[in-house]
Design a protein around this motif. Sequence first.
Motif, short mmCIF file in Angstrom:
data_model
loop_
_atom_site.label_atom_id
_atom_site.label_comp_id
_atom_site.label_asym_id
_atom_site.label_seq_id
_atom_site.Cartn_x
_atom_site.Cartn_y
_atom_site.Cartn_z
N VAL A 20 0.85 -1.20 0.00
CA VAL A 20 0.00 0.00 0.00
C VAL A 20 0.88 1.24 0.00
O VAL A 20 0.59 2.24 -0.65
N ARG A 21 1.99 1.12 0.72
CA ARG A 21 2.84 2.27 1.02
C ARG A 21 3.79 2.61 -0.14
O ARG A 21 4.60 1.76 -0.54
N GLU A 22 3.72 3.81 -0.65
CA GLU A 22 4.66 4.33 -1.66
C GLU A 22 5.23 3.24 -2.58
O GLU A 22 6.44 2.99 -2.57
N ILE A 77 17.93 -7.99 8.51
CA ILE A 77 17.16 -6.88 9.09
C ILE A 77 16.98 -5.74 8.10
O ILE A 77 17.95 -5.31 7.46
N ASN A 78 15.73 -5.31 7.99
CA ASN A 78 15.45 -4.01 7.36
C ASN A 78 14.97 -3.10 8.50
O ASN A 78 13.80 -3.17 8.89
N PRO A 79 15.87 -2.27 9.03
CA PRO A 79 15.47 -1.45 10.18
C PRO A 79 14.54 -0.30 9.78
O PRO A 79 14.08 0.46 10.64
N ALA A 80 14.27 -0.15 8.48
CA ALA A 80 13.39 0.90 7.95
C ALA A 80 13.86 2.27 8.47
O ALA A 80 15.07 2.53 8.48
N ALA A 81 12.96 3.11 8.94
CA ALA A 81 13.38 4.45 9.36
C ALA A 81 14.36 4.42 10.53
O ALA A 81 15.17 5.35 10.69
N PHE A 82 14.33 3.33 11.33
CA PHE A 82 15.29 3.25 12.45
C PHE A 82 16.73 3.13 11.96
O PHE A 82 17.67 3.35 12.72
N THR A 83 16.89 2.75 10.68
CA THR A 83 18.23 2.72 10.07
C THR A 83 18.97 4.03 10.34
O THR A 83 20.17 4.04 10.62
N HIS A 84 18.21 5.11 10.19
CA HIS A 84 18.81 6.45 10.17
C HIS A 84 18.76 7.13 11.54
O HIS A 84 19.25 8.26 11.67
N THR A 85 18.14 6.48 12.52
CA THR A 85 17.92 7.17 13.81
C THR A 85 18.33 6.38 15.05
O THR A 85 18.57 6.99 16.08
N VAL A 103 19.10 -4.96 4.87
CA VAL A 103 18.36 -4.91 3.59
C VAL A 103 17.50 -3.65 3.52
O VAL A 103 16.88 -3.27 4.52
N HIS A 104 17.48 -3.03 2.36
CA HIS A 104 16.52 -1.96 2.07
C HIS A 104 15.90 -2.24 0.71
O HIS A 104 16.63 -2.55 -0.24
N LEU A 105 14.60 -2.10 0.64
CA LEU A 105 13.93 -2.32 -0.64
C LEU A 105 14.34 -1.27 -1.66
O LEU A 105 14.59 -1.58 -2.83
N SER A 106 14.38 -0.03 -1.22
CA SER A 106 14.71 1.07 -2.13
C SER A 106 16.21 1.34 -2.09
O SER A 106 16.91 0.93 -1.15
N ASN A 107 16.68 2.04 -3.11
CA ASN A 107 18.09 2.47 -3.11
C ASN A 107 18.17 3.75 -2.28
O ASN A 107 17.97 4.86 -2.80
N PHE A 114 19.03 12.42 4.20
CA PHE A 114 18.93 11.82 5.54
C PHE A 114 18.86 10.30 5.50
O PHE A 114 19.04 9.64 6.53
N ARG A 115 18.61 9.73 4.30
CA ARG A 115 18.59 8.26 4.20
C ARG A 115 19.96 7.69 3.87
O ARG A 115 20.13 6.48 3.76
N HIS A 116 20.96 8.54 3.67
CA HIS A 116 22.26 8.03 3.22
C HIS A 116 23.07 7.45 4.38
O HIS A 116 23.97 6.66 4.15
#
Length: 151
Positions: A20-22, A77-85, A103-107, A114-116
């Motif tokens: 559903v999400r983006e 692990i895909n930490p999602a937004a916690f990757t960056h925080t 793992v991240h789905l997106s590049n 802030f995602r780098h």
Amino acid sequence: MPDQQSILVLHGPNLNLLGVREPQHYGADTLASINERLVALGQAHGIRVECFQSNREYELIERVHATLTDGTAWIVINPAAFTHTSVALRDAIAGVKKPFVEVHLSNVHAREAFRHHSYFSDLAAGVICGLGARGYEFALQHALAQLQTAS
Ligand code: DQA
């Protein structure tokens, strides 16, 4: 400690909304369908794969701590937004000393600045990003191969 080794797949916040999400970033697969494929891949290799998603940082931390006694040999692990925080989730994964693939789905490197930065990549055995849901399968294949080499 259980006799059989297992692999834990951890999904961070908002990944329950996959499908559903983006979809332009994260694709059309649902989390349930991704998890089904990962469990089946594990079964084909005789290894139990457990998948866990949470939107709560402390639940992910507690699940990482549980790997000390539940037979988990590798983590994907895909930490999602916690990757960056999340220094706290990083410290948890460093604390249990389990090898893991990030793992991240997106590049993430082709997206906002802030995602780098990732709090996990320097500790990870490897990082896969931008390959969509198949990135999880590649990560799991690596963990399975490492387990089979070790046994
Ligand atoms: C993500 C990338 C993160 O930046 C984002 O916050 C996510 C998902 C990915 O899989 O591409 O939630 O980890």
